[in-house]
Design an enzyme around this catalytic site. Structure first.
Site, PDB file in Angstrom:
ATOM      1  N   HIS A 116       0.860  -1.190   0.000  1.00  0.00           N
ATOM      2  CA  HIS A 116       0.000   0.000   0.000  1.00  0.00           C
ATOM      3  C   HIS A 116       0.894   1.237   0.000  1.00  0.00           C
ATOM      4  O   HIS A 116       1.567   1.532   0.997  1.00  0.00           O
ATOM      5  CB  HIS A 116      -0.902  -0.049   1.252  1.00  0.00           C
ATOM      6  CG  HIS A 116      -1.740   1.167   1.453  1.00  0.00           C
ATOM      7  ND1 HIS A 116      -2.396   1.418   2.648  1.00  0.00           N
ATOM      8  CD2 HIS A 116      -2.037   2.215   0.637  1.00  0.00           C
ATOM      9  CE1 HIS A 116      -3.056   2.555   2.554  1.00  0.00           C
ATOM     10  NE2 HIS A 116      -2.849   3.061   1.348  1.00  0.00           N
ATOM     11  N   MET A 125     -10.091   2.998   3.174  1.00  0.00           N
ATOM     12  CA  MET A 125      -9.453   3.326   4.447  1.00  0.00           C
ATOM     13  C   MET A 125     -10.533   3.646   5.478  1.00  0.00           C
ATOM     14  O   MET A 125     -11.350   4.537   5.276  1.00  0.00           O
ATOM     15  CB  MET A 125      -8.517   4.524   4.285  1.00  0.00           C
ATOM     16  CG  MET A 125      -7.300   4.258   3.423  1.00  0.00           C
ATOM     17  SD  MET A 125      -6.229   2.945   4.079  1.00  0.00           S
ATOM     18  CE  MET A 125      -5.771   3.609   5.686  1.00  0.00           C
TER      19      MET A 125
END
Length: 309
Positions: free
Chosen positions: A117, A222
């Site tokens: 990520h 997120m």
């Protein structure tokens, strides 16, 4: 025209042509140089997993870096599915973590997919390094303060043989990724009817096959603001996950839906019910006394049964 003038003109034109003779306009044909476009195709570790299952991807951000190799082996043995690698540059997010060297060091430690990520500015400059180091999934943020040309960067990741993910911060709407969620991955070789005609007439080339497929392999929601581990889950992201799943159904695509931030065995059922099938957990796994129990608890998390009053 004088002989001197004719000689001078001929000399100049000869120098321009470089061959000592004039080229007649009627027989001049433009030369086109085709740049080789290569797509790396390799067997993906990610394809071994089914999207009908729940994937747990422990984030090494919460690991003890003095014992990183040992702890990755431990969570591998405990039954995790992927290894989540959080990369931060101190610019896009207020923290600095690791780079490709750590990914390279982890690659021989586990055969599980390395789920990278990138929380960095201009990720396209670092994508090749992480894939070369062994990343199986590379996810980039859709916010323009990170990735200016999202579609181009997604295609860059895929062309290098890795799975491509896009990430949305809690405050970023799903509309931001609508045009990379599905479509045809293609390369435009020419523009304009004249150029097409010239290439067809004078060159031997193969048109790249256009594939009706999902451009994005994974969407990461997120559920905390990125930058630090150990934060509390933001409840509003449950609806975003549900909306994303519905959008995917409407478009006829099926990317992995991953959630990162504050996920524990106690609340994982919320995102699973909403449609997520890949769950990132940092402190919930690495902070647990029993890694296997923590991973199983996330995978099997269910809504608490209401007790009658």
């Amino acid at each position: 025209m004088t002989t001197a003038s004719l000689s001078s003109t001929t000399l100049v034109q000869s120098q321009i042509n470089g061959f000592g003779k004039l080229l007649k306009p009627s027989v001049f044909q433009p030369t086109y140089t085709r740049r080789a476009i290569r797509t790396v195709v390799k067997a993906s570790r990610v394809d071994k997993f089914s999207k009908s299952d729940i994937i747990v991807s422990p984030s090494i951000l919460s690991a003890n870096f003095a014992k990183l190799g040992e702890q990755v082996k431990a969570i591998d043995a405990a039954g995790c599915d992927w290894i989540h690698v959080d990369v931060m540059d101190g610019r896009f997010v207020p923290n600095i973590t690791i780079g490709p060297l750590v990914v390279d060091a982890l690659r021989p430690v586990t055969d599980l997919p390395l789920d990278v990520h990138l929380m960095i500015v201009e990720p396209e400059q670092r994508v090749p390094d992480f894939i070369k180091a062994g990343a199986d999934i590379v996810s980039v943020h859709c916010e323009q303060s990170s990735t200016i040309h999202l579609h181009r960067t997604v295609n860059q990741i895929k062309s290098l043989g890795a799975k491509a993910g896009v990430v949305l911060n809690p405050g970023t709407p799903l509309s931001t990724i609508e045009y990379v969620l599905d479509g045809k991955l293609f390369v435009s070789l020419v523009k304009g009817i004249l150029d097409i005609w010239l290439i067809v007439k004078h060159c031997n080339f193969h048109v790249l096959e256009c594939c009706d497929s999902t451009v994005v392999d994974l969407v990461l929601i997120m559920s905390v603001n990125p930058g630090f581990g150990g934060q509390s889950f933001i409840e509003s992201q449950v609806k975003k996950i549900s909306d994303l799943r519905r959008m995917c159904v409407e478009k006829g695509v099926n990317p992995w839906i991953e959630v990162d931030g504050g996920v524990t065995p106690l609340n994982a059922y919320k995102v699973i019910e909403a449609g997520a099938n890949a769950l990132v957990a940092g402190s919930a796994v690495f902070g647990a006394k029993d890694y296997a129990a923590a991973i199983k608890g996330i995978k099997t998390s269910t809504r608490p049964v209401a007790v009658p009053a």
